[in-house]
Design an enzyme around this catalytic site. Structure first.
Site, PDB file in Angstrom:
ATOM      1  N   ASN A 100       0.856  -1.186   0.000  1.00  0.00           N
ATOM      2  CA  ASN A 100       0.000   0.000   0.000  1.00  0.00           C
ATOM      3  C   ASN A 100       0.894   1.238   0.000  1.00  0.00           C
ATOM      4  OD1 ASN A 100      -1.933   1.947   0.319  1.00  0.00           O
ATOM      5  ND2 ASN A 100      -2.236   1.565   2.508  1.00  0.00           N
ATOM      6  N   TRP A 101       0.934   1.883  -1.159  1.00  0.00           N
ATOM      7  CA  TRP A 101       1.824   3.049  -1.278  1.00  0.00           C
ATOM      8  C   TRP A 101       1.214   4.316  -0.702  1.00  0.00           C
ATOM      9  CZ3 TRP A 101       3.764   2.470  -7.057  1.00  0.00           C
ATOM     10  CH2 TRP A 101       4.691   1.432  -7.108  1.00  0.00           C
ATOM     11  N   LYS A 102      -0.061   4.282  -0.364  1.00  0.00           N
ATOM     12  CA  LYS A 102      -0.747   5.487   0.123  1.00  0.00           C
ATOM     13  C   LYS A 102      -0.520   6.626  -0.876  1.00  0.00           C
ATOM     14  CE  LYS A 102       0.228   3.752   4.702  1.00  0.00           C
ATOM     15  NZ  LYS A 102      -0.038   3.925   6.098  1.00  0.00           N
ATOM     16  N   HIS A 120      -9.592   1.300   4.549  1.00  0.00           N
ATOM     17  CA  HIS A 120      -8.335   1.527   5.267  1.00  0.00           C
ATOM     18  C   HIS A 120      -8.602   2.525   6.396  1.00  0.00           C
ATOM     19  CE1 HIS A 120      -4.250   2.734   6.193  1.00  0.00           C
ATOM     20  NE2 HIS A 120      -3.835   1.653   5.549  1.00  0.00           N
ATOM     21  N   GLU A 160      -7.005   4.942   7.473  1.00  0.00           N
ATOM     22  CA  GLU A 160      -6.759   6.360   7.143  1.00  0.00           C
ATOM     23  C   GLU A 160      -7.953   6.950   6.416  1.00  0.00           C
ATOM     24  OE1 GLU A 160      -2.989   5.778   5.214  1.00  0.00           O
ATOM     25  OE2 GLU A 160      -2.089   5.291   7.147  1.00  0.00           O
ATOM     26  N   GLU A 186      -5.759  -4.695  10.563  1.00  0.00           N
ATOM     27  CA  GLU A 186      -4.812  -3.593  10.697  1.00  0.00           C
ATOM     28  C   GLU A 186      -5.109  -2.801  11.970  1.00  0.00           C
ATOM     29  OE1 GLU A 186      -2.620  -2.735   6.904  1.00  0.00           O
ATOM     30  OE2 GLU A 186      -4.166  -1.217   7.137  1.00  0.00           O
ATOM     31  N   GLY A 206       2.124   2.556  10.697  1.00  0.00           N
ATOM     32  CA  GLY A 206       3.061   3.667  10.556  1.00  0.00           C
ATOM     33  C   GLY A 206       3.763   4.056  11.851  1.00  0.00           C
ATOM     34  N   SER A 216       3.146  -1.876  10.417  1.00  0.00           N
ATOM     35  CA  SER A 216       4.595  -1.852  10.665  1.00  0.00           C
ATOM     36  C   SER A 216       5.280  -3.184  10.378  1.00  0.00           C
ATOM     37  CB  SER A 216       4.882  -1.397  12.106  1.00  0.00           C
ATOM     38  OG  SER A 216       4.429  -0.075  12.293  1.00  0.00           O
ATOM     39  N   GLY A 259       2.794  -0.976   4.383  1.00  0.00           N
ATOM     40  CA  GLY A 259       2.841   0.434   4.020  1.00  0.00           C
ATOM     41  C   GLY A 259       4.271   0.894   3.823  1.00  0.00           C
ATOM     42  N   GLY A 260       4.863   1.438   4.882  1.00  0.00           N
ATOM     43  CA  GLY A 260       6.197   2.047   4.788  1.00  0.00           C
ATOM     44  C   GLY A 260       7.245   1.173   4.114  1.00  0.00           C
TER      45      GLY A 260
HETATM   46  C1  PEP Z   1      -0.829   0.347   5.861  1.00  0.00           C
HETATM   47  O1  PEP Z   1      -0.716   1.392   5.262  1.00  0.00           O
HETATM   48  O2  PEP Z   1      -1.822  -0.353   5.673  1.00  0.00           O
HETATM   49  C2  PEP Z   1       0.225  -0.054   6.786  1.00  0.00           C
HETATM   50  C3  PEP Z   1       0.113  -1.197   7.413  1.00  0.00           C
HETATM   51  O3  PEP Z   1       1.310   0.797   6.938  1.00  0.00           O
HETATM   52  P1  PEP Z   1       2.700   0.468   7.697  1.00  0.00           P
HETATM   53  O4  PEP Z   1       3.201  -0.838   7.166  1.00  0.00           O
HETATM   54  O5  PEP Z   1       3.569   1.631   7.347  1.00  0.00           O
HETATM   55  O6  PEP Z   1       2.391   0.397   9.168  1.00  0.00           O
END
Ligand code: PEP
Length: 249
Positions: free
Chosen positions: A10-12, A95, A97, A167, A173, A211, A232-233
């Site tokens: 997930n590049w957001k 999601h 966010e 999640e 994040g 994470s 994500g990251g």
């Molecule tokens: C996400 O964006 O769904 C996510 C899990 O981000 P991260 O891996 O950065 O916590």
């Protein structure tokens, strides 16, 4: 049949078209031998570029959101047929966010999930509790409420077409992933809720997200009810993301 591991990036709101192209070109040779489902979720502007570059590979492409209607007066929105026209195969829905910053509701998700399925897009439905809910011992209650509401319009026979991502909001994040015990417990509970809804729970892919890093991936992905990861990251770097794909076996 064993569930195929499912690893999604997930590049957001990250990566221009040029950066997306660079990522895909760096990723593909690194994951050429994988048997896992690998999914990239770029921003809308880079969907087409990623679709074009992954043709001939097993990589799938997902959008990060969509509207439930096929067309109409919904400024700024994108519909399922528009995604299908681009050869996008999946869509992230719910999601945290989007729930937190853009007012995404369970009522809207109850319309979006069936709309995605009707268009033959694989929904990746995100659910998860806040830190306050976890501290208050309400994790299962939150998960059940979200799943029952968001999947209300899905026939039991279609539940296995939905990928569910656990999640926990406090892990996204933050660098503070759930412990293996927490991830296993929540993902197993999600499978129980699907079973109660009449779905073939053993066929449903349940992912963990929050994470996930190359160093923590193998332990999380080896858990019996964790079938993959939403990343994500660490999914912004092709080397790190390829290492997570590899950690899934
Ligand atoms: C996400 O964006 O769904 C996510 C899990 O981000 P991260 O891996 O950065 O916590």
């Amino acid at each position: 049949m064993p569930r195929t591991p499912y690893i999604a990036a997930n590049w957001k709101m990250n990566k221009t078209v040029a950066e997306a192209a660079e990522f895909v070109d760096a990723l593909l040779p690194r994951i050429a031998a994988t048997q896992n489902d690998v999914v990239i979720c770029p921003p809308f502007t880079a969907l087409s570029e990623v679709v074009q570059r992954r043709y001939g590979t097993a990589v799938k492409v997902a959008a990060q959101n969509m509207h439930e209607e096929e067309s109409g007066a919904f400024t700024g929105e994108i519909s399922a047929p528009m995604l299908v026209e681009l050869d996008v195969e999946a869509v992230v829905l719910g999601h945290s966010e989007r729930r937190q910053f853009f007012g995404e509701t369970d009522e809207a998700l109850a319309r979006k999930v069936p709309a995605a399925l009707a268009a033959d897009l694989e929904p990746i439905l995100c659910v998860g509790e806040s830190e306050a809910a976890r501290d208050g011992g309400e994790t299962e209650e939150v998960l059940e409420r979200q799943l029952q509401a968001d999947l209300a319009g899905v026939e039991p026979t279609d539940l296995a077409r939905v990928v569910i991502a656990y999640e926990p909001i406090w892990a996204i994040g933050t660098g503070r992933a759930a412990t293996p015990e927490q991830a296993q417990e929540a993902c197993a509970y999600i499978r129980d809720v699907i079973r109660l809804r009449g779905g073939v729970a053993d066929d449903v892919r349940v992912l963990y997200g929050g994470s996930v890093k190359p160093a923590s991936a193998a332990e999380l992905l080896a858990l019996p009810d964790v079938d993959g990861a939403l990343v994500g990251g660490a999914a912004l770097d092709p080397e790190d993301f390829a290492a997570i794909v590899e950690a899934a076996g």
